[in-house]
Design an enzyme around this catalytic site. Sequence first.
Site, mmCIF file in Angstrom:
data_model
loop_
_atom_site.group_PDB
_atom_site.id
_atom_site.type_symbol
_atom_site.label_atom_id
_atom_site.label_comp_id
_atom_site.label_asym_id
_atom_site.label_seq_id
_atom_site.Cartn_x
_atom_site.Cartn_y
_atom_site.Cartn_z
ATOM 1 N N CYS A 320 5.417 6.940 -11.511
ATOM 2 C CA CYS A 320 6.179 7.893 -11.933
ATOM 3 C C CYS A 320 6.802 7.267 -13.202
ATOM 4 O O CYS A 320 7.860 7.791 -13.559
ATOM 5 C CB CYS A 320 7.343 8.374 -10.981
ATOM 6 S SG CYS A 320 8.444 7.064 -10.081
ATOM 7 N N GLU A 354 3.987 11.949 -14.389
ATOM 8 C CA GLU A 354 3.417 11.145 -13.120
ATOM 9 C C GLU A 354 1.875 10.745 -13.785
ATOM 10 O O GLU A 354 1.269 11.659 -14.367
ATOM 11 C CB GLU A 354 3.232 12.162 -12.051
ATOM 12 C CG GLU A 354 3.217 11.274 -10.704
ATOM 13 C CD GLU A 354 4.534 11.149 -9.969
ATOM 14 O OE1 GLU A 354 4.251 10.606 -8.745
ATOM 15 O OE2 GLU A 354 5.704 11.423 -10.725
#
Length: 364
Positions: A320, A354
């Site tokens: 992330c 992401e």
Amino acid sequence: MSRLHVDPSQYLAQLAEKKTRLVELLAPFAAPEPQVFESPRAFYRLRAEFRLWREQEQRFYAMFEAGDKHTPILLEDFPIASQRINELMPRLKAGWEASQALSFKLFQVEFLTTLDGDALISLCYHRPLDDVWQAAARQLASALEVSLIGRSRGQRLVIGKDHVVERLQVAGRTFSYRQPEGAFTQPNGEVNQKMLNWAYEALGERQDDLLELYCGNGNFTLPLATRVRKVLATEISKSSVNAALANLADNDVDNVTLVRLSAEELTEALNDVRPFRRLQGIDLKSYDFGSVFVDPPRAGMDPDTCELTRRFERILYISCNPETLAANIAQLHDTHQVTRCALFDQFPYTHHMESGVLLERRKG
């Protein structure tokens, strides 16, 4: 009524900027061109949290710009949230406006939904909740066809379930996930489904075992377990461990051993630094690990855990934070090469992204 600044016409340009940023970060490692997985332009976020703001004796849903807790953005709807959340927002507001028991000292509302419309609403109060509140909450939950949780200091009252059940399709199979109130879940269900399918394909069919670090509620564990002989998975959060155990049982996945350890603790166990009672009865030497899967927090893997992953032929990494991903790859680059790369647009209209990479041991 104010609106958040979201412009779907700018979506593709913003996504292209994210791709450029990821390519630049991974360029020193000769990474291949990333696959890019788009998000829906609207109605993609499955959870949302609102403070309530009082104006002219009414309460409104409110959000705030980062760093500004004094200038509310008042909302009647929230187009980036799921259609179910948008459908519930005015009906919930009408419910608390019609009930003193529900509205008195209500200061925050949290929604958790799924792709097929299961919904849980948490109502947060600056007062104790009594039998009158519970009666009104049961009536409202029935009318809205949701579960409700009332929260105040020292209290958590559940009307219905304390979780939603998500169903995701991976390689033609449906996996169900209990997602508890307050536990981490992927916010963008459609993109999460794309991530799971990418990871499933990237791992491939294996005859050896998988180590998974930071497994959460088993989001990736369930489909990846079908690709290997057996899995040793670790997670430190008690609520996530409990959810993962329930999800393994609900999906009849029986080749996973789940241990409540941090990634750092498991590294110490595998390096014989010290024993852990939570590993009693687990023979670590019985595993034939060929792959490791990691989905760490924004800080990425610590240096010792990153060094641990070097032992494996394949490192499947969901990140992330592309900056810490690049830092971890730099530590591994002398022994492992990035052979697959992907960008998953979990967070449209923000700079967050992401990403995923597959690193495989260099030959020779």
